[in-house]
Design an enzyme around this catalytic site. Structure first.
Site, PDB file in Angstrom:
ATOM      1  N   GLU A 121      39.650  40.679  42.319  1.00 38.15           N
ATOM      2  CA  GLU A 121      39.979  39.336  41.798  1.00 38.15           C
ATOM      3  C   GLU A 121      40.533  38.452  42.913  1.00 38.15           C
ATOM      4  O   GLU A 121      41.626  37.886  42.800  1.00 38.15           O
ATOM      5  CB  GLU A 121      40.944  39.432  40.598  1.00 38.15           C
ATOM      6  CG  GLU A 121      40.317  40.162  39.412  1.00 38.15           C
ATOM      7  CD  GLU A 121      41.075  40.033  38.094  1.00 38.15           C
ATOM      8  OE1 GLU A 121      42.195  39.498  38.076  1.00 38.15           O
ATOM      9  OE2 GLU A 121      40.524  40.478  37.067  1.00 38.15           O
ATOM     10  N   GLU A 138      36.022  46.004  35.366  1.00 37.42           N
ATOM     11  CA  GLU A 138      37.125  45.875  34.400  1.00 37.42           C
ATOM     12  C   GLU A 138      36.545  45.255  33.141  1.00 37.42           C
ATOM     13  O   GLU A 138      36.001  44.142  33.182  1.00 37.42           O
ATOM     14  CB  GLU A 138      38.259  44.999  34.947  1.00 37.42           C
ATOM     15  CG  GLU A 138      39.046  45.675  36.051  1.00 37.42           C
ATOM     16  CD  GLU A 138      40.275  44.895  36.501  1.00 37.42           C
ATOM     17  OE1 GLU A 138      40.885  44.185  35.675  1.00 37.42           O
ATOM     18  OE2 GLU A 138      40.617  45.001  37.698  1.00 37.42           O
TER      19      GLU A 138
END
Ligand code: AHR
Length: 533
Positions: free
Chosen positions: A207, A331
């Site tokens: 991220e 994820e």
């Protein structure tokens, strides 16, 4: 029955199906499977895992320490190992998540007593008075031991946010250099592991648009190449670049476009990470307490995984014509309001109900149907956090309903995707944004391994069973066996007091005139295994 006739039988479609659901009863569905047209292999890595130093995931969900009274293998909770083996967990992603971009691997090697106590990205989110630091007792050797015990491949996320290319290269060398080849291999041996760890999967940051560096695509890309162009190649690395926040309203397509634009003619990564959370983090959405409307809302939102996969894949194809880069959904899961349902320090621990098991099954069917695009996926997170398979606390341990979805879907691993056409009515539901949406009354996927055909199906209706007739084109069915996960209560969950409240049962299925007849109960996940010739 042809589609139009089938639709007629459920007249009026959509709303009619909803009304029928409220009355109770059975809808009908016609299915056709074509094993002769088996295509892409469904990678076993689609059924992968993610564990992070967050709340109660590592300490003490997984790591209880060697001196614990809790049965353990070299400090790792034994039941976690056993249950992960049972579902043939193919991989484990570690150490984060957001934690990864603050993690320095050297802190987690050597004698435990000499490992430093360090800052954990998540610790300031812990409730007041429970301020804890990272002990580093679970480090690289312990993680690799866990992978070896389970039989899973390690997938390490490198620290790009606060680490350097040198630190990344040293970690790879430490893990993969042959015994005795380099000083770092000697150091690994001195710490207990002479043989290399042979880590193939490496995430280059996590991220990076958020907790991993707050970067823009044109800032991330040069860093990606700086981190990877001098990579020690003991194992051919499988490199995963940071991809989009797929659950954003616009699917974050702009990240993927800008990333590939910035890469230009340079070698693209092997994998592009996509994160897709079924994001219900607002106060009104609880994991264990919800209304029928919220049941459908969550399941509907979960189906958004499919357009996200397709859109990003198409976008990538504009630059990477041969699709060298595949998607790694590292994820995913249903994430409700920020709570700690298990115990206050296990932040983001949420009750896992029947809704989450159905959500996971819908997601797996989507992943299977896009087997050609998806190299790997990792549920967030395996234990004590978000969409978990387990709750482990002190000496107590339970499997959530989602665990059993993994168990039912296990036969798809490394099977070849088979076309499955489902003609079924649609349920009209309310979407997360309040607009009207539809959900298939029956969804699924099929795969073939030798003469074993696996069909998995979900029925999201809260009231209606679906009577399904399954025709297998081009093959004869010799035997059919079925299993199902369901519960009378949509909030059905396993607890420490009642650990076996939601477990799979046999699903009766019959063979008549070459077709399989089966009734899929409401709010259920079903798996059928057909032996064909
Ligand atoms: O899984 C919890 C967090 O969600 C991860 O640390 C991060 O990558 C994501 O935002």
């Amino acid at each position: 029955m042809r589609r139009r006739e089938l639709l007629k039988s459920c007249v009026p479609l959509g709303l009619g199906a909803v009304l029928a659901a409220q009355r109770g009863g059975a809808a009908e569905a016609e299915l056709e499977v074509r094993p002769k047209e088996a295509g892409a292999t469904i990678s076993k890595h689609v059924y992968g895992h993610f564990i992070e130093h967050l709340g109660g995931v590592i300490y003490d969900g997984i790591w209880v320490g060697q001196n614990s009274k809790i049965p353990n293998v070299a400090g790792i909770r034994k039941q976690f190992i056993d249950d992960m083996k049972r579902i043939a967990a193919p991989n484990l992603r570690w150490p984060g998540g957001c934690f990864a971009d603050g993690y320095h691997w050297r802190d987690g090697i050597g004698p435990l007593s000499r490992r430093p106590r360090t800052y954990n990205y998540w610790q300031n989110q812990m409730p007041a008075g429970t301020y804890t630091v990272e002990s580093n007792h679970f480090g690289t050797h312990e993680f690799i031991r866990l992978c070896r015990e389970v039989g899973a491949e390690p997938y390490l996320a490198a620290n790009m946010g606060s680490g350097s290319p040198q630190e990344f290269h040293d970690w790879i060398t430490y893990c993969n250099a042959p015994a005795g080849a380099l000083s770092l291999a000697d150091e690994r041996a001195a710490n207990g592991d002479k043989d290399p760890f042979r880590v193939r999967y490496w995430g280059v940051g996590n991220e990076s648009w958020g907790c991993g560096g707050t970067m823009l695509p044109h800032e991330y890309v040069p860093l990606y190449y700086k981190f990877t162009s001098q990579i020690p190649a003991y194992e051919r690395p499988y490199l995963v670049a940071v991809g989009p926040r797929g659950h954003s309203a616009d699917m974050d397509l702009g990240w993927t476009t800008a990333l590939f634009q910035a890469m230009g003619r340079r070698r693209p990564p092997d994998g592009l990470s996509v994160h897709f959370y079924t994001d219900f983090r607002r106060p009104e959405y609880r994991a264990g307490e919800f209304t029928p409307e919220q049941w459908y809302m969550v399941l509907h939102e979960g189906t958004r995984t499919e357009p996200v996969i397709v859109s990003h894949w198409e976008e990538m194809g504009k630059f990477d014509k041969t699709h060298r880069t595949r998607l790694v959904v590292d994820e995913w899961g249903a994430w409700y309001r920020q709570v700690a349902d298990l115990t206050p320090t296990y932040i983001l621990s949420q009750v896992g109900t029947m809704r989450d098991a159905v959500h996971a099954a819908i997601t797996f069917d989507i992943f299977n149907r896009h087997a050609d695009k998806i190299a790997m996926a990792n549920i967030a997170q395996t234990i004590n956090c978000i969409h978990s398979l387990f709750w482990g606390f002190e000496d107590k341990f339970i499997r959530t309903p989602t665990y059993y979805t993994f168990e039912l879907y296990r036969p798809h691993m490394e099977g070849r995707l088979v076309p499955l056409v489902i003609q079924a009515p649609e349920l009209k539901v309310t979407r997360k944004n309040g607009e009207a949406g539809v959900l298939a009354a029956l969804a699924g996927s099929a795969s073939l391994a030798e003469n074993r055909l696996t069909i998995t199906l979900t029925n999201p209706s809260l009231a209606n069973a679906v009577a399904a007739r399954i025709r297998v084109t081009g093959a004869q069915v010799q035997e059919v066996r079925g299993r199902v996960l369901t519960h009378a209560d949509m909030r059905g969950a396993n607890t420490f007091e009642k650990p076996n409240e939601v477990v799979p049962a046999t699903l009766p299925a019959t063979l008549a005139q070459g077709a399989v007849q089966v009734t899929i109960p409401s709010k259920s996940v079903a798996a059928l295994e057909l032996r064909i010739v």
